[in-house]
Design a protein around this motif. Structure first.
Motif: not given
Ligand SMILES: Nc1ncnc2c1ncn2[C@@H]1O[C@H](COP(=O)(O)OP(=O)(O)OP(=O)(O)O)[C@@H](O)[C@H]1O
Ligand SMILES: [Mg+2]
Length: 346
Positions: A200-214
């Motif tokens: 998983a290469d930076e799988p959450t960088t483009a997401l807001d913090v809440t979505t990132q946590a999910q």
């Protein structure tokens, strides 16, 4: 072959260089990694240190003019069915030696080792529905599947990754989904064939913090259900602390330090790891501290420093040693390796 350490992938002295008109970019220049079955390894380091190129090398999708020039990528593949912990019959395949377009590599890529790419939208085509893309992917890897069964399985997968009403959502195009839902669909596609490793290469960088946590929670949940290992590439040490069992810190195409997550956060030995840790913003009441950044800049990729590549920025630089010879990874405690003259006293 016996596999006493539950190894899944062992990268040994891997070098991947880009042969450009202006010179050679040594993007990966002697990387060593050990990824254990079912574990999460966090790969951290500043932009340009070779995280994505290492991942692409493992999958044998390094772009021209880059190629693997040296090293091994040993994949411990269980001979018996399944890849759960405890199975003890393996064959070892050196992925670096396989033909990147050959059948064996195509079987491994996407099926046994899959990847979520750094640019999330590059994984989804805007022209096809989500359902179509996941089903196509399934059909590509499982020829015996009927189209109908592939669609059913797609719906199951979308449900598994937490997409509500998947039987309707399969008809949506990527633009109709939120960033979080797109990332869930990409994860569904990546785990469709029950891989033994997900990169998983930076799988959450483009997401807001809440979505990132999910999304991180979803990945952990999928890991528990499927037993896959995760190679998690990120800039974010907070994410690493949350997710990783082991951590490898990379600098300029090499591994500076590797250890389990506790040792990295509480007993870091490499000056670069220490500097990275100091650069994490702290939520402490009281006086507002200035955020530390690491002194100096990552050098020009065409001009790698002599000796230890970190020495021009290092607080513990030893003249005459660090600028003369490159250190190698030394085990300073069980499972804790550091590549630094000052830390290992060699
Ligand atoms: N296709 C390419 N052609 C030429 N050089 C490349 C190519 N891809 C990567 N590089 C170079 O290889 C080095 C490592 O790049 P890589 O993408 O692996 O960094 P990274 O650690 O993933 O950085 P980031 O955190 O920004 O994603 C960089 O110097 C980069 O410029
Ligand atoms: Mg990258």
């Amino acid at each position: 072959m016996e596999n006493p350490n539950d190894l899944l992938v062992e990268v040994k002295d891997l070098k991947t260089h880009f042969f450009m008109n202006q010179g050679v970019v040594k993007a990966v220049d002697g990387v060593n990694l050990k990824i254990k079955r079912g574990n999460t390894i966090g790969i951290v380091g500043e932009s340009g240190c070779g995280k994505s190129v290492t991942a692409r090398a493992i999958l044998r999708i390094v772009e021209h003019p880059g190629r693997i020039v040296e090293g091994e990528i040993n994949f411990w593949r269980p001979i018996a069915e399944g890849h759960t912990k405890g199975s003890n019959n393996y064959e070892v395949i050196n992925l670096a030696k396989l033909d990147e377009r050959g059948q064996e590599m195509r079987n491994i890529r996407g099926r046994e080792i899959s990847m979520i790419f750094q640019e999330p939208m590059s994984s989804l085509s805007p022209f096809y529905t989500i359902g179509n893309q996941i089903a196509e992917n399934l059909l590509l890897h499982q020829e015996s599947l009927t189209k109908e069964r592939a669609l059913e399985r797609t719906i199951e997968l979308l449900r598994l990754v937490g997409i509500p009403r998947p039987e309707l959502r399969i008809n949506d195009y990527p633009f109709q989904l939120s960033g979080g839902m797109c990332q869930r669909s990409i994860i569904a596609m990546a785990i469709a064939c029950n891989p033994s490793m997900l990169i998983a290469d930076e799988p959450t960088t483009a997401l807001d913090v809440t979505t990132q946590a999910q999304i991180l929670a979803l990945m952990q949940d999928m890991q528990e259900k499927l037993g896959m290992a995760i190679m998690l590439i990120t800039h974010d040490l907070g994410v690493v602390a949350e997710m990783a069992d082991d951590v490898s810190v990379m600098y300029l195409g090499r591994v500076a330090e590797t250890a389990n997550v506790d040792a990295i956060f509480h007993d870091a030995r490499h000056p670069y790891t220490k500097a990275l840790l100091r650069s994490i913003p702290k939520v402490s009441g009281g006086v507002r501290e200035r955020l530390n950044s690491i002194r100096g800049m990552v050098p020009d990729p065409f001009n790698r420093p002599e000796g230890c590549v970190f020495h021009p920025r290092c607080d513990e630089f030893i003249p005459g040693i660090c600028d003369k010879q490159a250190p190698t990874l030394v085990e300073i405690a069980p499972g804790h390796h550091v590549s630094c003259w000052a830390a290992t006293g060699n």
